[in-house]
Each structure stands twice: as structure tokens, then as C-alpha cells.
Design an enzyme around this catalytic site. Structure first.
Site, PDB file in Angstrom:
ATOM      1  N   SER A 191      17.220   1.223  -3.939  1.00  0.00           N
ATOM      2  CA  SER A 191      16.542   0.128  -4.629  1.00  0.00           C
ATOM      3  C   SER A 191      17.119  -0.089  -6.014  1.00  0.00           C
ATOM      4  O   SER A 191      17.625   0.827  -6.637  1.00  0.00           O
ATOM      5  CB  SER A 191      15.053   0.420  -4.767  1.00  0.00           C
ATOM      6  OG  SER A 191      14.444  -0.603  -5.534  1.00  0.00           O
TER       7      SER A 191
ATOM      8  N   LYS B 104      11.297   3.209   1.534  1.00  0.00           N
ATOM      9  CA  LYS B 104      11.903   2.049   0.860  1.00  0.00           C
ATOM     10  C   LYS B 104      11.176   0.766   1.262  1.00  0.00           C
ATOM     11  O   LYS B 104      10.930  -0.122   0.436  1.00  0.00           O
ATOM     12  CB  LYS B 104      13.395   1.955   1.205  1.00  0.00           C
ATOM     13  CG  LYS B 104      14.097   0.671   0.739  1.00  0.00           C
ATOM     14  CD  LYS B 104      14.035   0.510  -0.773  1.00  0.00           C
ATOM     15  CE  LYS B 104      14.926  -0.559  -1.369  1.00  0.00           C
ATOM     16  NZ  LYS B 104      15.084  -1.822  -0.737  1.00  0.00           N
TER      17      LYS B 104
ATOM     18  N   HIS C 150       7.975   0.642  -0.604  1.00  0.00           N
ATOM     19  CA  HIS C 150       8.323   0.291  -1.995  1.00  0.00           C
ATOM     20  C   HIS C 150       8.399  -1.229  -2.141  1.00  0.00           C
ATOM     21  O   HIS C 150       7.839  -1.818  -3.065  1.00  0.00           O
ATOM     22  CB  HIS C 150       9.661   0.933  -2.382  1.00  0.00           C
ATOM     23  CG  HIS C 150      10.299   0.333  -3.602  1.00  0.00           C
ATOM     24  ND1 HIS C 150      10.975  -0.877  -3.571  1.00  0.00           N
ATOM     25  CD2 HIS C 150      10.341   0.749  -4.885  1.00  0.00           C
ATOM     26  CE1 HIS C 150      11.402  -1.170  -4.782  1.00  0.00           C
ATOM     27  NE2 HIS C 150      11.035  -0.201  -5.604  1.00  0.00           N
ATOM     28  N   ASN C 151       9.096  -1.869  -1.225  1.00  0.00           N
ATOM     29  CA  ASN C 151       9.237  -3.328  -1.297  1.00  0.00           C
ATOM     30  C   ASN C 151       7.907  -4.035  -1.097  1.00  0.00           C
ATOM     31  O   ASN C 151       7.642  -5.052  -1.736  1.00  0.00           O
ATOM     32  CB  ASN C 151      10.262  -3.815  -0.267  1.00  0.00           C
ATOM     33  CG  ASN C 151      11.687  -3.503  -0.681  1.00  0.00           C
ATOM     34  OD1 ASN C 151      11.937  -2.524  -1.391  1.00  0.00           O
ATOM     35  ND2 ASN C 151      12.625  -4.306  -0.245  1.00  0.00           N
TER      36      ASN C 151
ATOM     37  N   GLU D  27       6.108  -3.865  -4.233  1.00  0.00           N
ATOM     38  CA  GLU D  27       6.777  -4.815  -5.142  1.00  0.00           C
ATOM     39  C   GLU D  27       6.230  -6.240  -4.936  1.00  0.00           C
ATOM     40  O   GLU D  27       5.942  -6.950  -5.906  1.00  0.00           O
ATOM     41  CB  GLU D  27       8.275  -4.735  -4.861  1.00  0.00           C
ATOM     42  CG  GLU D  27       9.155  -5.702  -5.598  1.00  0.00           C
ATOM     43  CD  GLU D  27      10.617  -5.589  -5.096  1.00  0.00           C
ATOM     44  OE1 GLU D  27      11.119  -4.453  -4.941  1.00  0.00           O
ATOM     45  OE2 GLU D  27      11.238  -6.629  -4.846  1.00  0.00           O
TER      46      GLU D  27
END
Ligand code: NBP
Length: 479
Positions: A128, A182, A185-186, A189
Site C-alpha cells: 500500500s 490489504k 485496509h482498502n 480507506e
């Protein structure tokens, strides 16, 4: 071979990652790209870098020390499979293939299994931080075997971002664990960005402040508990003026948000796991709603409230929005970590949630001070099932909740959409509730489908004879 690490795929991400690797003491980087011009350009533009260019997979393999370690940075999907197949042909058992692209974690699980059968190690690593992160230090979320981590760990530690003296990389878990984390995480976000956008919209509509004035508000917020990369760049975007029109740039950007799919994956996966990531889902749906102009064109025909929004005390309102944002943000992270916890249970990964929060402190898009509080919460109770019930967050939500309710109510009354604020609050109240109307839903399910229910006062499974005499019978336990 002379190179200790290789990179396949030299578009934006791969070329920056290769330069990052080459800039670290002791690294010599083999580089390969399907179109030779990208390789030639990279070498020509960076004569200082220790690159070993290769123009075939065999040449690439020959230029690497054993065990060979190569990071793939190509378009996710079929391109990744094509490169993996070529590397498996050119490599030998014991070598390590790393996919640093944005792969769907189930693809990574499939690829790891297939590659492992050849004796070659396969590691799916979420990376990232975009272009700048790749060059200067990303947050890296590698999965794969413990054996691969022995070789790969020191290399990844050398290129990762550093937060408070610690590299932003940790071995997340086996096979798809890194890409799963990941993905979440997005998703977080998406929620964080939507919450910030709702905060901006409410302040603007309620106070009439200009984008540049609201930039000052965000810059101020960035000195406190909301301090984060996303708050910081929000101030920058709001301050930007358009050269052509002299207007704030944010007023000339088309209000249709794009998406590349990782937010949707987060929500789809959560639906499969039965994890309520409602704040993240609202953020993904808010982008979908924005990008349907043909549906939005009816907006003038839909009745709204007769009175607009007017606030007497601007500073007080802004502080209430700040508290609502902070509370909703706690919900978004709590939901994301809940998904990681559930994913780990489903796929048999051992994931240290505190370690995940620490590697997000630098290099990635959601980097924030706040992540230290999450790390503290998991350090105190590693088995914590709902992050927001940690004492620190309960203490933060206590004083924030009145403002949060006021802001959600104000938005609803004024007809201003604040879906992420509202759904976060509803989730919070759902967790708080002593009794939920789920009892009624169970009754309905039993009525039309004989789906049975359990009782609060005795063991067993029951069914009411709705179309008979409506007496209750004990149902066969289907478990
Ligand atoms: P792209 O996603 O645009 O992919 C372009 C690269 O893939 C080029 O090197 C291209 O080679 C190569 N490629 C393709 Br397309 N098909 C191939 C094939 N069949 N065999 C070999 N190579 C093939 O690059 P990117 O934007 O640098 O992103 C790389 C990865 O990193 C992606 O998975 C992306 O999702 C992920 N990622 C991107 C960002 C970001 O901010 N952009 C952030 C985080 C992660 P060619 O030059 O010969 O066409």
C-alpha cells in the site's frame, strides 16, 4: 547470478519499487518487463541504480542468486497468472515468487497451492502507498510460508516505511492472509474517505464556509486525535484553486466517485463471512450512488425538507462534526478489524491484529496516529472481539456520542445525506441494545418458513403451529 532480488513488471508501481530496492545498501536488482522499452527507460534514467536488466525470463532467472526471489508488479488477474507460469518454468524448487499486486485473496490462496506443488514458494504481499509509497517506503502485508519469510523478511524490512522506528511490514499469515489484510485496509480507506467527505459537506452546508476556510478546519483537526494522512491531504485538496475558472478545484471536479474494486471485495467478503461492515459498505455504496447521473437527474423531483440548515454557533457545530467523525471512524476500524478476525478464523490464519495496526502507521493511505491506540487495545487484550469496546475507545465514545447523535439527526432533518455517519451510529446502537427486534424477525421466519426459534427462558428449538392451533411444539434440533 549477481542480483539478490528481482522485479517483474516495470509500470508505475514496479519501477518505483525497483528503485526503492536498488537504493538500499547491499541490494542488486534484476529487472524484467514484457515490453523491453520500459526496462531500457528505467536503466537509462537511473544510471546510479544497481539494476541488472533482463530481456527474457531465462535471462532474468540466470541473473538472480539462489534461492531466487522475485516480486511481480503487474496488472492483477490474468497478467499475474501469466507471469507466475513463466517464472515457475524458469525457477527452481526453493525459489520465492512474490505477487505484490492487488490480487483477490482467494486467487492468492489458489496460486499458492498450485505453485507450492512445484516446490517453489509463493507469497502474496499486499503493498500500500501508491507510487510514492513504492519509491520511498510502502506498508507491506506479506502472506506465504514461514520458510519464505526467512529470506524475504529482511529484504521487505529494508524497503518498507518506518513508523516510530519500526518497519511497516510483518508476516501476516499463510497463503492469502496478506492480500486479505490489504483488501480490508482498502475497505477501511473507503470508509475513512467517505466520513471525511460527509464532515466537509455538513460543515459547508451548515456554516457557508468556503472550501479554503474548511481546509483550515481540517488542518487544525490534524493536530489532534484525528491526525492522519487522509485529513492532511483533505486540507490540501480543499485549498486548491482551479487555474481556469478561479473557483475552488473541489467545485469543478465532477462529483462522481470512481472505484477499482477493492472496497467492493471487502464488502462481498464480509457478506460471505457474516460480518457487519456497514460503514464500509455505505462508503462503497455512496460512490455507486454518486456515479449514476441518470438516476440522480430525478433529484429535483424528490421532495425535501422545507427548511434549510442554519446553525447559530458555528464553532460548536464544527466541534460536534469532529466528534461525530471520530466516533464513526472508530466504528469503521472496529468493523474492519472484525472482518480480519473473522477471515483469520475462516481460513485458519494466525493474525496478530495489533501488529497489523502497527504496520499501517506508515507508508499506507490510512496511516494515522490513531493506529497506536488500536495497537494498545490489542496489546491489552489480544482476544478482544469488538475493538470499539476497548476501554480507550469506550472512553472516547462516551463524550462523543451526544454530538454524534446530534449531527446525524441534524443531517436527516436538513435532508443532507450522511450515510456513513448514520450507519456507524446505528451499528453502535445495535451493539448497545439490550434486546434487538431480531426476535420479531425470528418470529416472522418461523411463521412463513417454519425456520424455528430459540427461547430466552429454556433450552431447545421451537416452532409455533401458525396455520394450526398456534400452540408451540419442540422442533428437532437441526444442528
Ligand atoms: P498496471 O496495473 O497498469 O500493470 C501494467 C504492468 O503489467 C506492465 O508492466 C505490463 O507490461 C504488465 N503486464 C500486463 Br498488463 N500483462 C502482462 C502479461 N501478460 N505478461 C507480463 N506482463 C504483463 O501497473 P501498476 O499501476 O504499476 O500496478 C501494478 C500492480 O500494483 C497492480 O496489481 C496494481 O493493482 C497494484 N497496485 C497499484 C497501486 C497504484 O497506486 N497504482 C497501488 C497499490 C497496488 P507491459 O509494459 O509489457 O504492458
Amino acid at each position: 547470478g549477481t542480483a539478490n532480488i528481482g522485479v517483474v513488471g516495470l509500470a508505475v508501481m514496479g519501477s518505483n519499487l525497483a528503485r526503492n530496492l536498488a537504493s538500499r545498501e547491499g541490494n542488486t536488482v534484476a529487472i524484467y518487463n514484457r515490453s523491453h522499452d520500459k526496462t531500457e527507460t528505467l536503466v537509462a534514467e537511473h544510471p546510479e541504480a544497481k539494476f541488472v536488466p533482463a530481456y527474457s525470463y531465462d535471462e532474468f532467472a540466470a541473473s538472480l542468486q539462489k534461492p531466487r526471489t522475485a516480486i511481480i508488479m503487474v496488472k492483477a488477474g490474468g497478467a499475474t497468472d501469466a507471469v507466475i507460469n513463466a517464472l515457475v518454468e524458469a525457477f527452481e524448487p526453493g525459489d520465492i515468487i512474490v505477487d505484490g499486486g492487488n490480487a483477490l485473496f482467494t486467487d492468492t490462496i489458489r496460486r499458492e497451492k498450485a505453485v507450492r506443488e512445484t516446490g517453489i514458494n509463493f507469497v502474496g504481499a499486499g503493498i500500500s502507498g501508491g507510487e510514492e509509497g513504492a519509491l520511498l517506503g510502502p506498508s507491506i502485508m506479506p502472506g506465504g510460508s514461514d520458510e519464505s519469510w526467512v529470506t524475504l523478511g529482511p529484504i521487505l524490512k529494508s524497503i518498507a516505511a518506518v513508523a516510530e522506528g519500526e518497519p511497516c511490514v510483518t508476516h501476516i499469515g499463510h497463503d492469502g492472509a496478506g492480500h486479505f489484510v490489504k483488501m480490508v485496509h482498502n475497505g477501511i480507506e473507503y470508509a475513512d474517505m467517505q466520513l471525511i467527505a460527509e464532515a466537509y459537506d455538513l460543515i459547508r452546508r451548515a456554516t457557508g464556509k468556503s472550501p479554503a476556510e474548511i481546509a483550515d478546519v481540517f488542518a487544525e483537526w490534524n493536530k489532534g486525535e484525528l491526525e492522519s494522512y487522509l485529513i492532511e491531504i483533505t486540507a490540501e485538496v480543499l485549498r486548491q484553486m482551479d487555474a481556469d475558472t478561479g473557483k475552488p478545484l473541489v467545485d469543478v471536479i465532477l462529483d462522481q466517485a470512481g472505484a477499482k474494486g477493492t472496497g467492493a471485495w471487502t464488502v462481498q467478503t464480509a457478506l460471505n463471512l457474516g460480518v457487519p461492515v456497514s460503514g464500509i459498505a455505505e462508503a462503497v455504496f455512496a460512490r455507486s450512488l454518486s456515479s449514476h447521473p441518470e438516476q440522480r437527474s430525478v433529484s429535483g423531483e424528490l421532495p425535501g425538507p422545507s427548511e434549510g440548515l442554519s446553525v447559530e454557533d458555528t464553532d460548536e457545530f464544527i466541534e460536534q462534526v469532529r466528534l461525530a467523525l471520530y466516533a464513526s471512524k472508530i466504528v469503521a476500524y472496529s468493523q474492519g478489524f472484525d472482518e480480519i478476525r473473522a477471515g483469520a478464523a475462516e481460513y485458519n490464519w494466525t493474525i496478530d491484529l495489533g501488529a497489523v495496526s502497527k504496520i499501517w502507521r506508515g507508508g499506507c493511505i490510512i496511516r494515522a496516529q490513531f493506529l497506536n491506540r488500536i495497537a494498545d487495545a490489542y496489546a491489552e487484550s489480544p482476544e478482544l472481539s469488538v475493538l470499539l469496546t476497548a476501554p480507550y475507545f469506550v472512553d472516547a465514545l462516551g463524550p462523543a456520542q451526544a454530538a454524534w447523535r446530534h449531527i446525524v439527526a441534524t443531517a436527516a432533518t436538513a435532508g443532507i445525506p450522511a450515510p456513513a455517519f448514520a450507519s456507524s451510529l446505528a451499528y453502535y446502537d445495535g451493539l448497545r441494545a439490550d434486546r434487538l427486534p431480531a426476535a420479531l424477525v425470528q418470529g416472522q421466519r418461523d411463521f412463513f418458513g417454519a425456520h424455528t426459534y430459540k427461547r430466552v427462558d429454556k433450552e431447545g428449538t421451537f416452532h409455533t403451529l401458525w396455520s394450526g392451533d398456534r400452540s408451540e411444539v419442540e422442533a428437532e434440533d437441526t444442528h
